[in-house]
Design an enzyme around this catalytic site. Structure first.
Site, short mmCIF file in Angstrom:
data_model
loop_
_atom_site.label_atom_id
_atom_site.label_comp_id
_atom_site.label_asym_id
_atom_site.label_seq_id
_atom_site.Cartn_x
_atom_site.Cartn_y
_atom_site.Cartn_z
N MET A 1 69.65 17.53 -54.35
CA MET A 1 69.23 16.53 -53.64
C MET A 1 68.25 15.41 -54.34
SD MET A 1 69.86 17.54 -49.71
CE MET A 1 68.27 18.29 -49.47
N GLY A 2 68.06 15.74 -55.66
CA GLY A 2 67.11 15.09 -56.42
C GLY A 2 65.85 15.40 -56.30
N GLU B 1 60.85 22.14 -61.58
CA GLU B 1 61.36 22.84 -62.80
C GLU B 1 62.57 23.76 -62.33
OE1 GLU B 1 60.65 23.62 -66.08
OE2 GLU B 1 59.45 21.69 -66.14
N GLY B 2 62.42 24.06 -60.76
CA GLY B 2 63.69 24.77 -60.19
C GLY B 2 64.90 24.29 -60.52
N HIS B 3 64.92 22.65 -60.47
CA HIS B 3 66.35 22.03 -60.47
C HIS B 3 66.37 22.20 -62.11
CE1 HIS B 3 64.95 19.64 -56.74
NE2 HIS B 3 66.30 20.08 -56.69
N GLY C 1 70.13 28.12 -56.82
CA GLY C 1 69.01 28.84 -57.08
C GLY C 1 68.84 29.77 -55.75
N ASP D 1 67.61 29.42 -52.10
CA ASP D 1 67.94 28.91 -51.08
C ASP D 1 68.95 30.16 -50.74
OD1 ASP D 1 67.21 26.34 -50.09
OD2 ASP D 1 67.24 26.19 -52.00
N GLN E 1 71.96 30.17 -48.20
CA GLN E 1 72.92 29.12 -48.85
C GLN E 1 73.83 29.79 -49.95
OE1 GLN E 1 71.92 24.85 -49.50
NE2 GLN E 1 71.73 25.58 -51.72
N SER F 1 61.14 20.35 -53.40
CA SER F 1 61.00 19.20 -53.32
C SER F 1 59.89 18.59 -52.00
CB SER F 1 62.24 18.26 -52.97
OG SER F 1 63.02 18.64 -54.14
#
Ligand code: AMP
Length: 303
Positions: free
Chosen positions: A29-30, A34-36, A147, A150, A153, A186
């Site tokens: 979701m932008g 660093e996780g993304h 990741g 979540d 998810q 985020s």
């Protein structure tokens, strides 16, 4: 690097990539952190072409959720993607994904989607499953990166991919944390200085649970109750849920044997934060250290 905003263009672009070349998708979701980037880097290592989707998925937010103020930083995300060697950023508009008369949704049944986040955020996983199926159909990724942060998810995505016979392999990567243990998110940007300090309570509580188990605690109810007490002591924190569960089914466990998962959701100021930690009872400290805390044990290399 290409920036694509239209579904038809993304599909055309995908059609030109032929096997044995592989495509990795990192759905986001932008507002990258660093996780993304850890997901993007792994996709870059493993796949010939990397597609990163950036889309704040309106339908996974409930009424009163933070959809309007969710951080958006497309130009910065695009330049970070370029730096990481991403091939395509797919950033469709809300209307492109859900036109006016849109009415098709993926409903995930069963206890996995009705517990924890599913219980607290009605319709959340329906929104998540719907957007992911759309992205999988548009991008047709061989590998898709998620990741462990979540956790619920991930289990749901795996179930959906399995039950709908989709051809993407789900790769799960560990949670990236700040130095003090706070999981990157985020939503951490909502926290002021004081709240940021308080937010470490999520990780502290999980670490405590790990310690209690190492010291021999085998009663999940006692762990849950001690975590509740810890969170109560942090005046800025409001606990939504804490649970000690079976890591595969997310069902509450009666006693602690082998691996269990502790998860919690806590609101601090305007931020609702979630975190989890896999806990292992009955192993030596060294064995535990060597154990990789990942759901996906064997990551297949794309050649
Ligand atoms: P989001 O943009 O928050 O929807 O997240 C996109 C992907 O990044 C999801 O698969 C998340 O699980 C993953 N992610 C978010 N935070 C972290 C983190 N701290 N460490 C690793 N992955 C993460």
């Amino acid at each position: 690097m290409r920036l694509i905003k239209e579904i038809s263009q993304m599909k055309d672009c995908r059609k030109k990539i032929k096997a044995p070349q592989t495509v990795g998708l990192v759905p986001t979701m932008g507002a990258f952190h660093e996780g993304h980037l850890s997901l993007i880097r792994k996709a870059r290592q493993q796949c010939d072409k990397v597609v990163v989707s950036i889309f704040v998925n309106r339908i996974q937010f409930g009424k009163g959720d933070d959809y309007q103020r969710y951080p958006r930083n497309l130009s910065e995300d695009i330049s970070l993607s370029e730096k990481e060697g991403v091939d395509v950023v797919f950033a469709p508009s809300l209307e492109e994904m859900y036109p006016q008369d849109y009415s098709t949704f993926v409903q995930v049944g069963g206890p996995l989607s009705s517990t924890l986040e599913g219980a607290s955020r009605s319709g959340h996983f329906k929104g998540v499953a719907t957007v992911l199926i759309k992205l999988f159909n548009i991008v047709k990724p061989d590998f898709s990166y998620f990741g462990e942060k979540d956790y619920q998810q991930v289990l749901i995505v795996k179930k959906v991919v399995d039950e709908l016979n989709l051809d993407t392999q789900i790769i799960v990567l560990p949670t990236i944390r700040e130095k003090d243990g706070l999981a990157l998110s985020s939503r951490n940007s909502y926290l002021n200085k004081e709240e940021r300090k308080a937010a470490v309570i999520l990780y502290k509580a999980l670490e405590k649970a790990k310690l209690w188990i190492e010291e021999g605690e085998r009663n999940p109810f006692s762990i849950v109750s001690k975590i509740k007490d810890l969170i109560k002591k942090e005046s800025l924190a409001k606990l939504d849920y804490v649970a000690v569960v079976n890591p595969e089914t997310l069902e509450k466990v009666e006693d602690i044997k082998g691996e269990v998962l502790a998860l919690l959701a806590v609101s601090i100021g305007k931020a609702r934060l979630i975190d989890n930690l896999l806990l292992i009872a009955g192993r030596s400290y060294l064995e535990k250290k060597e154990k990789k805390f990942s759901i996906e044990r064997s990551i297949k290399k794309c050649e």
